[in-house]
Design an enzyme around this catalytic site. Structure first.
Site, PDB file in Angstrom:
ATOM      1  N   GLU B  68       1.021  -1.136   0.119  1.00  0.00           N
ATOM      2  CA  GLU B  68      -0.035   0.047  -0.030  1.00  0.00           C
ATOM      3  C   GLU B  68       0.972   1.263  -0.010  1.00  0.00           C
ATOM      4  O   GLU B  68       0.606   2.187  -0.625  1.00  0.00           O
ATOM      5  CB  GLU B  68      -0.864   0.162   1.405  1.00  0.00           C
ATOM      6  N   ASP B  72       0.658   3.680  -2.956  1.00  0.00           N
ATOM      7  CA  ASP B  72       0.312   5.083  -2.729  1.00  0.00           C
ATOM      8  C   ASP B  72       1.317   5.948  -3.553  1.00  0.00           C
ATOM      9  O   ASP B  72       0.876   7.035  -4.175  1.00  0.00           O
ATOM     10  CB  ASP B  72       0.283   5.348  -1.335  1.00  0.00           C
ATOM     11  N   GLU B 142      -4.522   0.651  -3.500  1.00  0.00           N
ATOM     12  CA  GLU B 142      -3.098   1.148  -3.621  1.00  0.00           C
ATOM     13  C   GLU B 142      -2.437   0.033  -3.458  1.00  0.00           C
ATOM     14  O   GLU B 142      -1.294  -0.067  -4.321  1.00  0.00           O
ATOM     15  CB  GLU B 142      -2.794   2.007  -2.347  1.00  0.00           C
TER      16      GLU B 142
END
Lengths: 250, 250
Positions: B68, B72, B142
């Site tokens: 993630e 991101d 993400e």
């Protein structure tokens, strides 16, 4: 005669511009490790707002701010990838913190000086500008990353960032050794998770010269963890570290 | 006999796992537009912390949190690039704001539902988890971007993000029409420039039923701009908009 003079003047101006350009190309090559394809992108990266003001005709300032926005994102992605692979057993709290230690303003400003970028920046020439725009160097460095990305693509910009910026100028071991800022890890976590976060000093022990503080991390109005230290800041850090452990953010 | 039974059981388990895997491959293909090379990356992207807890043996949780973190950053870079090119005459304040409207938690959570990712997430199965981890969908999205990036590279992840996420699911015109949040633009600017920023309500005019407020933007303890409105929030927005204009952030 006047016409001839104008022509000669134009010729010399052109040749001076050419000379300037080739100097810039050389500097860019030294900094990025490869020659620019579209020099205008790099010129734009070096154009500080203070020099760009008033140049535009349609309300659009041709300064490096848009490139800085782009470069900031590319830099963030490349360093995220780099740290992700370098530390396969570390959590995202650690990775986020180490990245922010590399890309913070102060660090990028210093780097811009070290690699000789600072002196290439075009600004309004006022001495004041150097003081009021302290992050001019870091901004230009991000803009340069944006320029390299647009000019040569992602892979190339990654190579530039890792081989020319990170590896030679950052001592990762040293960066890691510095105590992690657990309070900022907690603050980021709370923002991400939409939690209310507060640090309270709940106790002061000892006399004036040897005071110990106890801090408490409060999440959504509930006491979550506490820690103590010989300053309020240290107590908060200790409490935050405990909270990070409990939340497995450490 | 017992041994034969164990072998048969193992065979059926293996074939059930295989069936499950091929279903997952199909779902990933539908979502990302291309077939996974390393399926384990995608499995990891779908592994919520609540399901990963306790699995690890060496203190390292195998959940999607690291992916993630990576995704991101990749998502941020790709969207920065996309908006940079789509809006060549817009300033970085605008670009930053539009990007944050696309990648905010709520928006990513909704997107995870829309593209059918939400239902693929592996979590501890408690209903409570669905409520306490509201951003599970956005986090997994993400992480999926991180998985695609690691599995297929930057170009491929860019294609996935733009062709499969942005273009079909975001109406940029509509996003732009919504009034820009100038206060948040100011807050970001202040953080970037290390300025102290404060919004003061300096005046209240009119009676209880028709009150007008005047807000002031204060930068480094100096009044910078003011604006008025029929709520404190609106007055602050008006003052922030004025300040953005003066700072050319608009």
């Amino acid at each position: 005669m006047a016409r001839l003079f104008a022509l000669v003047k134009k010729f010399f101006k052109k040749s001076a511009d050419k000379e300037k350009d080739s100097q810039l190309v050389e500097s860019i090559e030294q900094i990025t490790g490869s020659s620019p394809k579209n020099l205008n992108l790099y010129k734009l990266a070096l154009m500080h707002t203070s020099a760009a003001r008033g140049v535009s005709t349609d309300g659009f300032r041709e300064s490096n701010e848009r490139l800085e926005y782009l470069g900031d994102a590319i830099l963030g992605a490349v360093i995220a990838d780099y740290l992700f692979k370098k530390f396969p057993y570390k959590g995202e709290g650690f990775l986020t913190e180490i990245r922010s230690r590399i890309v913070n303003r102060e660090s990028l400003n210093n780097l811009a000086k070290k690699i000789g970028l600072q002196k290439l920046i075009i600004h309004d020439g006022h001495r004041r500008t150097m003081y009021t725009h302290k992050s001019m160097g870091g901004d230009a460095l991000e803009a340069l990353v944006g320029a390299v990305y647009l000019d040569r693509g992602f892979k190339h910009s990654r190579k530039f960032i890792i081989k020319r910026l990170i590896t030679p100028h950052f001592d990762l071991e040293k960066i890691i050794e510095t105590n992690l800022n657990f309070k900022s890890i907690m603050i980021e976590w709370a923002q991400r998770e939409s939690k209310q976060l507060r640090f309270d000093i709940v106790e002061e022990r000892g006399d004036t010269h040897n005071k110990e503080f106890v801090a408490r991390v409060v999440i959504d109005n509930e006491a979550f963890a506490s820690g103590s230290g010989y300053s309020k800041k240290k107590a908060e850090q200790a409490a935050a570290e405990k909270a990070c452990e409990l939340l497995k953010l450490k």
